[in-house]
Scaffold this active site. Structure first.
Site, PDB file in Angstrom:
ATOM      1  N   THR A  57     -25.736  10.321  22.342  1.00 44.34           N
ATOM      2  CA  THR A  57     -26.422   9.027  22.387  1.00 44.34           C
ATOM      3  C   THR A  57     -25.955   8.171  23.556  1.00 44.34           C
ATOM      4  O   THR A  57     -26.707   7.305  24.021  1.00 44.34           O
ATOM      5  CB  THR A  57     -26.190   8.237  21.084  1.00 44.34           C
ATOM      6  OG1 THR A  57     -24.773   8.092  20.885  1.00 44.34           O
ATOM      7  CG2 THR A  57     -26.806   8.937  19.887  1.00 44.34           C
ATOM      8  N   GLY A 144     -12.475  23.323  27.168  1.00 42.57           N
ATOM      9  CA  GLY A 144     -13.546  23.899  26.379  1.00 42.57           C
ATOM     10  C   GLY A 144     -13.420  23.680  24.892  1.00 42.57           C
ATOM     11  O   GLY A 144     -14.160  24.257  24.104  1.00 42.57           O
ATOM     12  N   SER A 150     -11.397  16.993  30.483  1.00 40.88           N
ATOM     13  CA  SER A 150     -11.667  16.380  31.790  1.00 40.88           C
ATOM     14  C   SER A 150     -11.558  14.864  31.714  1.00 40.88           C
ATOM     15  O   SER A 150     -10.996  14.222  32.611  1.00 40.88           O
ATOM     16  CB  SER A 150     -13.049  16.786  32.301  1.00 40.88           C
ATOM     17  OG  SER A 150     -14.073  16.371  31.423  1.00 40.88           O
ATOM     18  N   GLU A 183     -16.643  11.633  37.203  1.00 36.72           N
ATOM     19  CA  GLU A 183     -17.219  12.842  36.607  1.00 36.72           C
ATOM     20  C   GLU A 183     -18.682  13.015  36.996  1.00 36.72           C
ATOM     21  O   GLU A 183     -19.135  14.126  37.288  1.00 36.72           O
ATOM     22  CB  GLU A 183     -17.071  12.808  35.088  1.00 36.72           C
ATOM     23  CG  GLU A 183     -17.561  14.067  34.403  1.00 36.72           C
ATOM     24  CD  GLU A 183     -16.821  14.387  33.126  1.00 36.72           C
ATOM     25  OE1 GLU A 183     -17.458  14.909  32.214  1.00 36.72           O
ATOM     26  OE2 GLU A 183     -15.601  14.118  33.045  1.00 36.72           O
ATOM     27  N   ASP A 195     -16.818   9.805  26.155  1.00 38.67           N
ATOM     28  CA  ASP A 195     -15.570  10.565  26.269  1.00 38.67           C
ATOM     29  C   ASP A 195     -14.476   9.733  26.916  1.00 38.67           C
ATOM     30  O   ASP A 195     -13.362   9.612  26.400  1.00 38.67           O
ATOM     31  CB  ASP A 195     -15.798  11.835  27.089  1.00 38.67           C
ATOM     32  CG  ASP A 195     -16.724  12.814  26.405  1.00 38.67           C
ATOM     33  OD1 ASP A 195     -17.066  12.589  25.231  1.00 38.67           O
ATOM     34  OD2 ASP A 195     -17.122  13.797  27.053  1.00 38.67           O
TER      35      ASP A 195
END
Length: 419
Positions: A57, A144, A150, A183, A195
């Site tokens: 979202t 992962g 990251s 990023e 994030d």
């Protein structure tokens, strides 16, 4: 604002403190061995994050509920006068960035060097100071894993720049925004802001991204253990290769629906707009785009319900919202397995095993970006041993991680006793 400096006892559960102190001391040795000496130095940490509700979202100015976790990336750092950032991450090649050249490098896309250069550029373009340093890092945020390794690395670099050259006065929100810039523009991944914000701000945070420049952030105190549940993240061991297109398609398709109404993101329209124009949208942007838009609007509502439930100590209602989020991600968002490889459905297998083990208790859902990666589960304590055993029987020893929520985000760390 005061610089964010924390004693080590604030960052980790008490049972981990001895091991964590040894970890920092081992990192000191790693720095000395790699760089040949260890002078005046400082410690920094940035956590991974878990998305609790609000799947895909944030890139359309939506709402999310997330939290920082007790897995983190740490750094031993020495300030230098050479305007060079040199970072040696354990198990990876050295990255060396000359801060006199902060242009985007196409050959650096998808590398940690791009993240360092991008964060440095973000600091400078926002009027903050930057300068050289040497760092040795180690991480427990597995790549992962769906815990945003990251973002944790970006926030770590930003936190170092803030403390070494800006007196720790760059806010966690600004560090997150700069990290997202790095990023998106330098690394080349079109991620939203969730994030980085969860890693930088820390604790349980409900975030409304209606205005990305000034997101509304609300801390939500909660302890899952007080409700007799553990938070688990299960690594389903999927292959993340060549999935960037799958991730990017979600944002692209949602924005295509918004574009039908001459808007940039779905947050500028309402679900009623979509339903009243569904036939035209299906013809113009396709059925999957419409379904993903429907997910967006209902997911925003679920975030509000999940947060409200925890604030009012209605844990069953919270679990219901989590389950609904997972169901919507599977049926409407469609990020459980890649459409390009229907034979590979590790997340579907993990969700099936989780549901069978939980027997209608707790909750489970896809975690993070999807397609490969991890699932999230809230597991009753009396089922935790069986849950972990069943998951690791299929996905391997160590694939099921029992996490605790970390109360703070990116920070400078003091190794002394807790005050």
């Amino acid at each position: 604002m005061k610089p964010i400096v924390r004693n080590i006892g604030v960052l980790y559960p008490e049972a981990q403190l001895e091991a964590q102190r040894k970890r920092y001391k081992t990192a000191e040795c790693g720095f000395a061995e790699y760089f040949g000496s260890l002078g005046e130095h400082r410690f920094f940490s940035a956590p991974g994050r878990t998305e609790i509700c609000g799947n895909h979202t944030d890139h359309n100015n939506g709402k999310v509920f997330a939290a920082s976790v007790d897995l983190d990336v740490i750094a031993v750092v020495e300030q230098t006068e050479d305007n060079i950032v040199t970072i040696k991450s354990e198990g990876f090649p050295e990255d060396k960035i000359d801060l006199s050249d902060l242009e985007i490098k196409e050959e650096e896309k998808n590398t940690s060097a791009a993240l360092i250069r991008g964060v440095a550029r973000g600091f400078r373009r926002n009027g903050h100071k930057i300068g050289g340093f040497r760092a040795y890092t180690t991480s427990t945020v597995m790549k992962g894993s769906g815990l945003s390794s990251s973002a944790a690395f970006e926030v770590l670099v930003g936190t170092v720049f803030s403390h070494l050259y800006n007196g720790g006065q760059v806010s966690p929100v600004k560090v997150a925004q700069i990290s997202q810039f790095a990023e998106n523009e330098y690394f080349g991944k079109p991620s939203g802001l969730m994030d980085q914000m969860a890693c930088s701000v820390g604790g349980f945070v409900a975030i409304d991204f209606k205005d990305n420049d000034t997101p509304i952030i609300e801390s939500v105190p909660c302890d899952f253990a007080s409700y007799g549940h553990a938070l688990c993240i299960v690594d389903a061991k999927g292959d993340h290769a060549d999935l960037t297109g799958e991730y990017a398609a979600i944002s692209h398709e949602m924005k295509a629906v918004a574009g039908y109404f001459d808007c940039e993101t779905l947050r500028s329209i309402a679900l009623a707009d979509v339903m009243l124009n569904i036939n035209g949208l299906r013809e113009k942007v396709g059925d999957r785009a419409v379904l993903r838009a429907v997910h967006f609007f209902h997911e925003n509502d679920r975030v509000e319900r999940a947060v409200h439930a925890l604030k009012n100590e209605r844990f069953d209602d919270f679990l219901a919202a989590v389950k609904e989020s997972g169901d919507s991600s599977f049926k409407y968002l469609q990020n459980i397995y890649p459409s390009s490889d229907v034979r590979s459905q590790c997340l579907s297998i993990a969700l099936n095993v989780a549901e069978n083990t939980l027997h209608r208790k707790g909750a489970c859902r896809v975690h993070g970006g999807g397609f490969a990666g991890t699932i999230q589960a809230f597991v009753p304590f009396d089922a935790l041993q069986q849950f972990k055993m069943n998951m690791e029987k299929i996905f391997g020893v160590g694939s099921c991680h029992v996490l605790t929520i970390r109360p703070v985000g990116g920070a400078e760390v003091l190794l002394g006793e807790v005050k």
